[in-house]
Design a protein around this motif. Structure first.
Motif, PDB file in Angstrom:
ATOM      1  N   GLU A 153     -38.450  20.485  -6.143  1.00 34.06           N
ATOM      2  CA  GLU A 153     -37.012  20.635  -5.921  1.00 34.06           C
ATOM      3  C   GLU A 153     -36.614  20.141  -4.532  1.00 34.06           C
ATOM      4  O   GLU A 153     -35.542  19.550  -4.366  1.00 34.06           O
ATOM      5  CB  GLU A 153     -36.610  22.097  -6.106  1.00 34.06           C
ATOM      6  CG  GLU A 153     -36.679  22.547  -7.553  1.00 34.06           C
ATOM      7  CD  GLU A 153     -36.251  23.993  -7.767  1.00 34.06           C
ATOM      8  OE1 GLU A 153     -35.888  24.323  -8.899  1.00 34.06           O
ATOM      9  OE2 GLU A 153     -36.287  24.788  -6.799  1.00 34.06           O
ATOM     10  N   SER A 154     -37.470  20.352  -3.558  1.00 32.65           N
ATOM     11  CA  SER A 154     -37.189  19.859  -2.211  1.00 32.65           C
ATOM     12  C   SER A 154     -37.095  18.341  -2.217  1.00 32.65           C
ATOM     13  O   SER A 154     -36.247  17.754  -1.541  1.00 32.65           O
ATOM     14  CB  SER A 154     -38.277  20.325  -1.236  1.00 32.65           C
ATOM     15  OG  SER A 154     -38.212  21.721  -1.050  1.00 32.65           O
ATOM     16  N   ASN A 155     -37.973  17.695  -2.983  1.00 34.19           N
ATOM     17  CA  ASN A 155     -37.912  16.242  -3.109  1.00 34.19           C
ATOM     18  C   ASN A 155     -36.590  15.811  -3.733  1.00 34.19           C
ATOM     19  O   ASN A 155     -35.918  14.904  -3.233  1.00 34.19           O
ATOM     20  CB  ASN A 155     -39.080  15.741  -3.962  1.00 34.19           C
ATOM     21  CG  ASN A 155     -38.998  14.250  -4.232  1.00 34.19           C
ATOM     22  OD1 ASN A 155     -38.917  13.436  -3.322  1.00 34.19           O
ATOM     23  ND2 ASN A 155     -39.007  13.877  -5.502  1.00 34.19           N
ATOM     24  N   ALA A 156     -36.193  16.475  -4.816  1.00 27.76           N
ATOM     25  CA  ALA A 156     -34.942  16.117  -5.500  1.00 27.76           C
ATOM     26  C   ALA A 156     -33.724  16.374  -4.622  1.00 27.76           C
ATOM     27  O   ALA A 156     -32.698  15.709  -4.765  1.00 27.76           O
ATOM     28  CB  ALA A 156     -34.824  16.916  -6.794  1.00 27.76           C
ATOM     29  N   CYS A 157     -33.860  17.326  -3.710  1.00 26.96           N
ATOM     30  CA  CYS A 157     -32.749  17.659  -2.806  1.00 26.96           C
ATOM     31  C   CYS A 157     -32.835  16.893  -1.492  1.00 26.96           C
ATOM     32  O   CYS A 157     -32.150  17.239  -0.512  1.00 26.96           O
ATOM     33  CB  CYS A 157     -32.725  19.158  -2.538  1.00 26.96           C
ATOM     34  SG  CYS A 157     -32.338  20.137  -4.014  1.00 26.96           S
ATOM     35  N   MET A 158     -33.674  15.866  -1.460  1.00 25.07           N
ATOM     36  CA  MET A 158     -33.791  14.946  -0.327  1.00 25.07           C
ATOM     37  C   MET A 158     -34.290  15.601   0.951  1.00 25.07           C
ATOM     38  O   MET A 158     -33.955  15.187   2.060  1.00 25.07           O
ATOM     39  CB  MET A 158     -32.439  14.251  -0.066  1.00 25.07           C
ATOM     40  CG  MET A 158     -31.852  13.543  -1.270  1.00 25.07           C
ATOM     41  SD  MET A 158     -32.999  12.328  -1.991  1.00 25.07           S
ATOM     42  CE  MET A 158     -32.958  11.042  -0.745  1.00 25.07           C
ATOM     43  N   LYS A 159     -35.133  16.626   0.796  1.00 25.95           N
ATOM     44  CA  LYS A 159     -35.765  17.219   1.967  1.00 25.95           C
ATOM     45  C   LYS A 159     -37.075  16.474   2.246  1.00 25.95           C
ATOM     46  O   LYS A 159     -37.522  15.656   1.440  1.00 25.95           O
ATOM     47  CB  LYS A 159     -36.017  18.709   1.735  1.00 25.95           C
ATOM     48  CG  LYS A 159     -34.740  19.496   1.458  1.00 25.95           C
ATOM     49  CD  LYS A 159     -34.941  20.990   1.562  1.00 25.95           C
ATOM     50  CE  LYS A 159     -34.927  21.429   3.006  1.00 25.95           C
ATOM     51  NZ  LYS A 159     -34.989  22.901   3.154  1.00 25.95           N
ATOM     52  N   ARG A 160     -37.698  16.756   3.365  1.00 23.02           N
ATOM     53  CA  ARG A 160     -38.906  16.041   3.744  1.00 23.02           C
ATOM     54  C   ARG A 160     -40.101  16.552   2.954  1.00 23.02           C
ATOM     55  O   ARG A 160     -40.348  17.758   2.903  1.00 23.02           O
ATOM     56  CB  ARG A 160     -39.166  16.222   5.247  1.00 23.02           C
ATOM     57  CG  ARG A 160     -40.219  15.246   5.782  1.00 23.02           C
ATOM     58  CD  ARG A 160     -40.426  15.444   7.264  1.00 23.02           C
ATOM     59  NE  ARG A 160     -41.341  14.432   7.792  1.00 23.02           N
ATOM     60  CZ  ARG A 160     -42.075  14.597   8.877  1.00 23.02           C
ATOM     61  NH1 ARG A 160     -42.014  15.735   9.544  1.00 23.02           N
ATOM     62  NH2 ARG A 160     -42.875  13.638   9.299  1.00 23.02           N
ATOM     63  N   ILE A 161     -40.824  15.621   2.348  1.00 23.96           N
ATOM     64  CA  ILE A 161     -42.008  15.963   1.552  1.00 23.96           C
ATOM     65  C   ILE A 161     -43.128  14.984   1.882  1.00 23.96           C
ATOM     66  O   ILE A 161     -42.926  14.023   2.610  1.00 23.96           O
ATOM     67  CB  ILE A 161     -41.705  15.942   0.033  1.00 23.96           C
ATOM     68  CG1 ILE A 161     -41.039  14.621  -0.396  1.00 23.96           C
ATOM     69  CG2 ILE A 161     -40.800  17.100  -0.347  1.00 23.96           C
ATOM     70  CD1 ILE A 161     -41.944  13.520  -0.819  1.00 23.96           C
ATOM     71  N   VAL A 162     -44.303  15.240   1.332  1.00 25.94           N
ATOM     72  CA  VAL A 162     -45.417  14.299   1.440  1.00 25.94           C
ATOM     73  C   VAL A 162     -45.659  13.702   0.068  1.00 25.94           C
ATOM     74  O   VAL A 162     -45.876  14.437  -0.906  1.00 25.94           O
ATOM     75  CB  VAL A 162     -46.700  14.994   1.939  1.00 25.94           C
ATOM     76  CG1 VAL A 162     -47.876  14.013   1.941  1.00 25.94           C
ATOM     77  CG2 VAL A 162     -46.493  15.570   3.336  1.00 25.94           C
ATOM     78  N   ALA A 163     -45.592  12.391  -0.052  1.00 26.73           N
ATOM     79  CA  ALA A 163     -45.912  11.724  -1.319  1.00 26.73           C
ATOM     80  C   ALA A 163     -47.410  11.847  -1.542  1.00 26.73           C
ATOM     81  O   ALA A 163     -48.196  11.334  -0.754  1.00 26.73           O
ATOM     82  CB  ALA A 163     -45.496  10.256  -1.263  1.00 26.73           C
ATOM     83  N   ALA A 164     -47.782  12.547  -2.604  1.00 27.79           N
ATOM     84  CA  ALA A 164     -49.209  12.840  -2.811  1.00 27.79           C
ATOM     85  C   ALA A 164     -49.615  12.700  -4.266  1.00 27.79           C
ATOM     86  O   ALA A 164     -49.818  13.701  -4.931  1.00 27.79           O
ATOM     87  CB  ALA A 164     -49.524  14.250  -2.286  1.00 27.79           C
TER      88      ALA A 164
END
Length: 291
Positions: free
Chosen positions: A102-113
């Motif tokens: 959900e953080s990814n969908a909400c444009m928050k910072r994530i690690v592509a893994a």
């Protein structure tokens, strides 16, 4: 990376009597021309971001489309209020996978893994392992190098993008990486690590990429949960001594074969699967009209 197959790493481990991590780190240092300490520092930054993404999750935040948001919070409440079927660890894994996706969908910072669409699998399991089993940051960082090498070899032999191989290439690879990494974290042998990878990836063969309205939200976020739980189950089987009947590199090659023969409508085009259901088309039309 010099390795083109996981079997090559197994051979090096056996010949030199070294761990999977040591075989990977030696290659990493040659490739990056950095010291082990410098490489670990770079990996520790990724781990820090994973932890921060978990801590910074906002259950009130919705994605721009409105399709995603809040489920991580709901799951967290459920996990704290009920015994559940899975037990504390798996309930936390499910919660964390939802939060990351959900953080990814909400444009928050994530690690592509290894990708943004599969960003919830590995962090979910590692965060739960740290919080509930007390694994140190250093031990997790060590196992992340094992996981990263698995992803690199899958990318070399097949693919890691949904647009080329379907979701088996994204969630499947993430599950395989995590299964191998978690096996290493528990002290598994190189052979056990590769068996975990093979079993996790086999479980995801044929998984299509069918994002509703072309957004990495539905069914993507919840698939992160399935990938994470799959990874845990396969790590446990491998640690118990259970082996994959098909060698790991052959499983990766099978994933490539399936992906190459998968119709384009199931490769992130939003033309098939869930995206092409009446509800999926309704959502797409509604978003397109701006309603």
């Amino acid at each position: 990376m010099a390795y083109n197959a996981l079997s090559e790493i197994l051979d090096i481990c056996k010949e030199r009597n070294i761990s999977f991590y040591e075989a990977v780190m030696q290659d990493t240092c040659r490739d990056t021309e950095l010291s082990e300490e410098e490489n670990r520092k770079r990996m520790s930054e990724m781990w820090r971001v994973m932890l921060e993404t978990s801590e910074d999750y906002d259950k009130n935040l919705k994605s721009r489309s409105g399709l995603v948001g809040g489920n991580g919070g709901m799951m967290e409440i459920y996990a704290k209020s009920h015994t559940g079927y899975c037990g504390e660890f798996l309930l936390m894994v499910i919660t964390e996978a939802l939060k990351m996706g959900e953080s990814n969908a909400c444009m928050k910072r994530i690690v592509a893994a290894p990708t943004a669409g599969s960003c919830g699998v590995m962090p979910a399991v590692y965060v739960a392992a740290k919080k509930l089993h007390g694994f140190s940051d250093e031990s997790i960082i060590t196992s992340m190098f094992v996981a990263a090498s698995i992803g690199q070899i899958i990318a070399k032999r097949a693919f890691i993008a949904g647009a080329t191989g379907g979701c088996q290439a994204e969630i499947g690879t993430a599950a395989a990486m995590t299964a191998g990494g978690m096996t290493a974290l528990k002290g598994g042998t190189p052979k056990q690590i590769t068996n975990a990878v093979a079993m996790a990836l086999k479980s995801m063969l044929g998984l299509v990429c069918d994002p509703v309205a072309g957004l990495v939200e539905v069914p993507c976020v919840k698939r992160n949960v399935t990938g994470a739980v799959n990874a845990v189950a396969c790590a446990e089987m491998a640690l118990a001594g259970i082996e994959s009947a098909i060698p790991v590199d052959q499983v990766i090659d099978a994933m490539r074969e399936v992906g190459e023969n998968m119709p384009s409508m199931y490769k992130e085009t939003a033309c098939g699967g869930c995206a092409n259901t009446p509800k999926g088309l309704e959502v797409a039309a509604m978003l397109e009209s701006g309603q």
